[in-house]
Design an enzyme around this catalytic site. Structure first.
Site, PDB file in Angstrom:
ATOM      1  N   CYS A  22       0.597  -1.428   0.167  1.00  0.00           N
ATOM      2  CA  CYS A  22      -0.604   0.028   0.257  1.00  0.00           C
ATOM      3  C   CYS A  22       1.009   1.519   0.068  1.00  0.00           C
ATOM      4  O   CYS A  22       0.383   2.457  -0.675  1.00  0.00           O
ATOM      5  CB  CYS A  22      -1.457  -0.364   1.296  1.00  0.00           C
ATOM      6  SG  CYS A  22      -1.425  -1.726   2.224  1.00  0.00           S
TER       7      CYS A  22
ATOM      8  N   HIS B 258      -5.384  -1.526  -4.649  1.00  0.00           N
ATOM      9  CA  HIS B 258      -6.223  -0.671  -3.956  1.00  0.00           C
ATOM     10  C   HIS B 258      -6.281   0.082  -5.472  1.00  0.00           C
ATOM     11  O   HIS B 258      -6.042   0.187  -5.520  1.00  0.00           O
ATOM     12  CB  HIS B 258      -4.243   0.442  -3.412  1.00  0.00           C
ATOM     13  CG  HIS B 258      -3.607  -0.197  -2.942  1.00  0.00           C
ATOM     14  ND1 HIS B 258      -2.529  -1.520  -3.120  1.00  0.00           N
ATOM     15  CD2 HIS B 258      -3.988  -0.909  -0.991  1.00  0.00           C
ATOM     16  CE1 HIS B 258      -1.887  -2.023  -1.871  1.00  0.00           C
ATOM     17  NE2 HIS B 258      -3.226  -1.662  -0.480  1.00  0.00           N
TER      18      HIS B 258
ATOM     19  N   HIS C 265      -8.492  -1.343  -0.194  1.00  0.00           N
ATOM     20  CA  HIS C 265      -7.878  -2.802  -0.402  1.00  0.00           C
ATOM     21  C   HIS C 265      -8.683  -3.945  -0.265  1.00  0.00           C
ATOM     22  O   HIS C 265      -9.191  -4.248   0.305  1.00  0.00           O
ATOM     23  CB  HIS C 265      -7.084  -3.368   0.932  1.00  0.00           C
ATOM     24  CG  HIS C 265      -5.908  -1.836   1.842  1.00  0.00           C
ATOM     25  ND1 HIS C 265      -4.497  -1.985   1.886  1.00  0.00           N
ATOM     26  CD2 HIS C 265      -6.528  -1.353   2.690  1.00  0.00           C
ATOM     27  CE1 HIS C 265      -4.382  -0.614   2.624  1.00  0.00           C
ATOM     28  NE2 HIS C 265      -5.524  -0.311   2.940  1.00  0.00           N
TER      29      HIS C 265
ATOM     30  N   GLN D 132       0.770 -11.045  -3.110  1.00  0.00           N
ATOM     31  CA  GLN D 132      -0.944 -10.913  -2.739  1.00  0.00           C
ATOM     32  C   GLN D 132      -0.673 -10.391  -4.455  1.00  0.00           C
ATOM     33  O   GLN D 132      -0.493  -9.956  -4.754  1.00  0.00           O
ATOM     34  CB  GLN D 132      -0.178 -10.056  -1.911  1.00  0.00           C
ATOM     35  CG  GLN D 132      -0.374  -9.896  -0.697  1.00  0.00           C
ATOM     36  CD  GLN D 132      -0.258  -8.442   0.554  1.00  0.00           C
ATOM     37  OE1 GLN D 132       0.200  -7.162  -0.146  1.00  0.00           O
ATOM     38  NE2 GLN D 132      -1.580  -8.287   1.582  1.00  0.00           N
TER      39      GLN D 132
ATOM     40  N   ASP E  53      -2.220  -7.812  -4.468  1.00  0.00           N
ATOM     41  CA  ASP E  53      -2.836  -7.449  -4.546  1.00  0.00           C
ATOM     42  C   ASP E  53      -3.714  -5.814  -5.718  1.00  0.00           C
ATOM     43  O   ASP E  53      -2.419  -5.697  -6.345  1.00  0.00           O
ATOM     44  CB  ASP E  53      -1.463  -5.826  -3.478  1.00  0.00           C
ATOM     45  CG  ASP E  53      -1.916  -5.687  -2.266  1.00  0.00           C
ATOM     46  OD1 ASP E  53      -3.432  -5.044  -2.194  1.00  0.00           O
ATOM     47  OD2 ASP E  53      -1.225  -5.102  -1.745  1.00  0.00           O
TER      48      ASP E  53
ATOM     49  N   LYS F 260     -14.159  -4.005   7.101  1.00  0.00           N
ATOM     50  CA  LYS F 260     -13.742  -5.489   6.040  1.00  0.00           C
ATOM     51  C   LYS F 260     -14.860  -6.271   5.787  1.00  0.00           C
ATOM     52  O   LYS F 260     -15.519  -6.862   6.827  1.00  0.00           O
ATOM     53  CB  LYS F 260     -12.196  -5.570   6.132  1.00  0.00           C
ATOM     54  CG  LYS F 260     -12.014  -6.077   7.393  1.00  0.00           C
ATOM     55  CD  LYS F 260     -10.778  -6.833   7.702  1.00  0.00           C
ATOM     56  CE  LYS F 260     -10.641  -7.355   9.089  1.00  0.00           C
ATOM     57  NZ  LYS F 260      -9.646  -8.505   9.602  1.00  0.00           N
TER      58      LYS F 260
ATOM     59  N   ARG G 285       6.812 -10.784   5.965  1.00  0.00           N
ATOM     60  CA  ARG G 285       6.270 -10.071   7.742  1.00  0.00           C
ATOM     61  C   ARG G 285       6.857 -11.548   8.546  1.00  0.00           C
ATOM     62  O   ARG G 285       6.804 -12.622   7.998  1.00  0.00           O
ATOM     63  CB  ARG G 285       4.796 -10.794   7.565  1.00  0.00           C
ATOM     64  CG  ARG G 285       4.274  -9.374   6.362  1.00  0.00           C
ATOM     65  CD  ARG G 285       2.908 -10.058   6.885  1.00  0.00           C
ATOM     66  NE  ARG G 285       2.440  -8.499   5.587  1.00  0.00           N
ATOM     67  CZ  ARG G 285       1.275  -8.434   5.352  1.00  0.00           C
ATOM     68  NH1 ARG G 285      -0.222  -9.327   5.541  1.00  0.00           N
ATOM     69  NH2 ARG G 285       0.853  -8.025   4.967  1.00  0.00           N
TER      70      ARG G 285
END
Length: 647
Positions: free
Chosen positions: A339, A390, A520, A386, A388, A474, A368
């Site tokens: 992000c 945005h 996200h 991910q 991912d 979420k 992580r």
RNA sequence: GCCGAGGUAGCUCAGGGGUAGAGCAGCUGAUUCGUAAUCAGCAGGUCAGGGGUUCAAAUCCCCUUCUCGGCUCCA
């Protein structure tokens, strides 16, 4: 003598003398029901069969086939376990022992004694011995003072602690054999119902789930009314283990781990990489269609980036530590998320309200530092990718964007045959608004719109209060693995924090600056976890468009290797993935190996096929399908096995 | 991170103070075969790593590391 009116599940009602027991009702209905009855639902509450019913009630009698029956059965089994444990290890202290989805557990404090696998067997046979005594479960109302006195005398600090939170007048004890426990019930009539017992494993668990408390020993077990059912259950567990993605990942050569590389850092082998890249292509295509712009960002970012995002403060100490350079003033972090990078892409130039929504998508690999004990195959790793993206949009676009993302997630689930998922809407806890960042009205609006978006797409959702992230509400999608453990796959999250911290803006129609809302979203969640769940879901028999090896070409003998090479080459020319098994082995052997590797199509070629330019088609798990012209096979294959497209 | 169980050949596993084992996979040879395992031979190991006890350790003890089952955590 007064009577009570008892309404049965079918709506019919009968009168019984007041104080009638569930058992008596069962007996009045049928002998067989009475024999199998375990508990009874009385006006929505589950009761013991021996408890007297004093007023009119709607009832339902539970047997082993009902959840309520199993619940009582396993709860009673937990008590039986406790009785056996106390008999073998006097002085043991008890925490809680509830029934769970499959069986029960009991948290116990054994002092200095370590409880190992051999102890399980010992307790198991003691339980069997005690069960045969057919001890009746006796329910007793007890005053708080007496209850406290009882456990003080017994010396059980955990039960005393539990009692503190209970109101006088609502406390009951249950007693069977030589064991008495603080318990709300309900229980089955007697221990004799419990015929088959298996203690499954021992684990540590913090008292009341709090890390600061003492760790108790948690023993998991399961019981059944018949030995045969236990055997079937254990067999089912064995079968589930065969689907375990860690086992199949090794067998099908999809991925591996290396101690030298480091724990939780998967290595993708060639076949796994094919699978993974196919999934990526699938998602890329769907995302382009849905208006996303692919971007690429680096694997590290300067510490300042994460100080701005707030992640450094929140996770810095508990994560991979900064990377240093010859310049002592420089520090970089491995990116734990994409992000912040995407926020900086948003900021490369001023944005107008007409530009929004902007959807930036990246297969971003993040790192992580997960706790060592938490690592688990591909479902929980320290480096993962991910899918991912945005979405930066105006507040009035949130709902529409949510609907579009839900459609994308549903497209994924449908294409891959996940029909057994749950959707969870995570909302903030209104009692604790300080925990959350962002305007009250924005939260209200977003929470409402998420729910509306889900409803509009016919999603059955469970709303959970207090589960929202501090930065926004979420919507998560959960799927179960082979052993029934739940994993979160797709996620859609609203974020009010990052736009603020990164000072993201757009110029509105009013020529004023406004803050965009950030969403996200990751339909797969991570490729690693998604593939893990996919492997277990299909037991390694992937949809053919994903399969690393789609076709095996199997010549009957060396004499046909030339023709077989031509076949495999033609398949490759058509973008069909496969291999040629030209080993000096018999055809039975080649077929077996291809079946074990779960190759969906096998093409057997010999004298006949060479003569007519044919292939003999065999399908995985389905046997011989007969011969067709090579060209006909290719045409049919391509027609049947294309990558699913989104609407 | 915490509690418990483990780590023996590429894989699946036996052995549990006295010479390191099997099946499969691999290699070599024979065989040229029609829908789930052809036969024979060969090779393969710092018994996770380190330290200790012992005349002697894969085996017993300690530490480290990784894996497994849970707990806690999960941006």
């Amino acid at each position: 003598m007064s009577e009570v009116k008892i309404t049965l599940p079918d709506g019919s009602a009968r009168n019984y003398p007041a104080g009638v027991t569930g058992m008596a009702i069962a007996q009045s209905i049928s002998e067989g029901l009475a024999r199998n009855a375990l508990s009874i639902e009385v006006n929505g509450e589950i009761w013991d069969l021996s408890r007297q019913i004093g007023k009119d009630a709607a009832i339902r009698i539970f047997t082993w086939n009902d959840k309520g029956g199993k619940y009582a059965f396993w709860h009673s089994s937990a008590h039986l376990f406790a009785e056996a444990l106390e008999a073998l290890y006097p002085g043991v202290k008890f925490g809680i022992g509830p029934p769970i989805e499959n069986g029960f557990y009991y948290d116990v404090d054994l002092g200095d004694k370590t409880f190992g696998d051999d102890d399980l067997a010992k307790v198991e046979s003691k339980m069997t011995e005690l069960a045969r005594k057919n001890s009746v479960f006796i329910r007793r109302d007890i005053s708080k003072a007496d209850a406290l006195e009882f456990f003080k005398k017994k010396g059980d600090p955990y039960k005393l602690e539990l009692l503190q939170d209970l109101a006088d007048g609502s406390i009951t004890f249950y007693e069977q054999g030589n064991f008495t426990d603080l318990c709300r019930g309900p229980h089955i009539p007697n221990t004799g119902f419990i015929k088959a017992i298996k203690l499954l494993n021992v684990a540590g668990a913090y008292w009341r789930g709090d890390e600061k408390n003492k760790m108790l020993t948690r023993v998991y077990g399961i019981t059944f009314p018949k030995q045969k059912e236990l055997d079937e259950y254990l067999h089912m567990l064995e079968e589930a283990k065969k689907r375990d993605h860690r086992k199949l990942g090794k067998e099908l050569e999809l991925f591996a781990f290396s101690e030298k590389v480091g724990m939780g850092l998967p290595l993708w082998l060639p076949k796994g990489t094919v699978l993974r890249e196919r999934l990526e292509q699938f998602m890329r295509k769907a995302q382009i269609k849905a208006g996303y712009d692919p971007v690429v960002t680096p694997h590290i970012g300067s510490k300042a980036l994460y100080v701005t995002s707030g992640h450094y403060e929140k996770y810095g100490k508990d994560s991979f530590q900064p990377i240093h350079t010859p310049d002592a003033t420089e520090e970089f972090l491995l990116k734990p998320m994409n992000c912040p990078h995407h926020c900086e892409i948003y900021k490369v130039r001023p944005r107008s309200y007409k530009d929004l929504p902007i959807r930036l998508a990246e297969f971003g690999t993040v790192y992580r530092y997960e706790q060592s004990g938490e690592l688990h195959g591909l479902t929980r790793v320290r480096g993962f990718t991910q899918d991912d993206a945005h979405i930066f949009c105006r507040p009035d676009q949130v709902k529409e964007e949510f609907i579009k993302v839900i459609d994308l997630v549903l497209h994924v689930f449908k294409s891959l045959g996940f029909d057994n998922y749950t959707a969870q809407v995570s909302l903030r806890d209104p009692a604790d608004k300080k925990k959350y960042i962002g305007d009250d009205e924005l939260w209200d609006l977003a929470e409402k719109e998420i729910q509306e978006a889900a409803d509009e797409r016919g999603l059955k959702t469970v709303a959970v209060i207090g589960e929202a992230a501090f930065y926004g509400p979420k919507l998560d999608f959960m799927v179960k693995d082979a052993l029934g453990r739940s994993w979160q796959l797709g996620t859609i999250q609203v974020d009010y924090q990052l736009p603020k911290r990164f000072e993201l803006e757009y110029v509105g129609a009013d020529n004023q600056k406004h803050q965009p809302v950030m969403i996200h979203r990751a339909p797969f969640g991570s490729l690693e976890r998604f593939i893990a769940v996919l492997i277990e879901h299909c037991a390694g028999n992937f949809p053919i468009w994903l399969s690393p090896e789609q076709v095996a070409v199997l010549p009957i003998s060396e004499r046909f290797n030339d023709y077989a090479s031509k076949v495999i080459q033609e398949l490759k020319n058509q973008d069909i993935r496969g291999y040629l098994d030209d080993r000096d082995e018999k055809i039975g052997r080649k077929i077996r190996d291809a079946e074990v590797k779960k190759v969906p199509y096998m093409l057997v070629v010999g004298e006949k096929e060479v003569a007519d330019n044919q292939v003999s088609v065999r399908r995985h798990g389905m046997g011989d399908q007969g011969s067709v012209l090579l060209q006909a096979f290719v045409d049919q294959f391509l027609a049947d096995n294309s990558m699913p497209e989104s609407a």
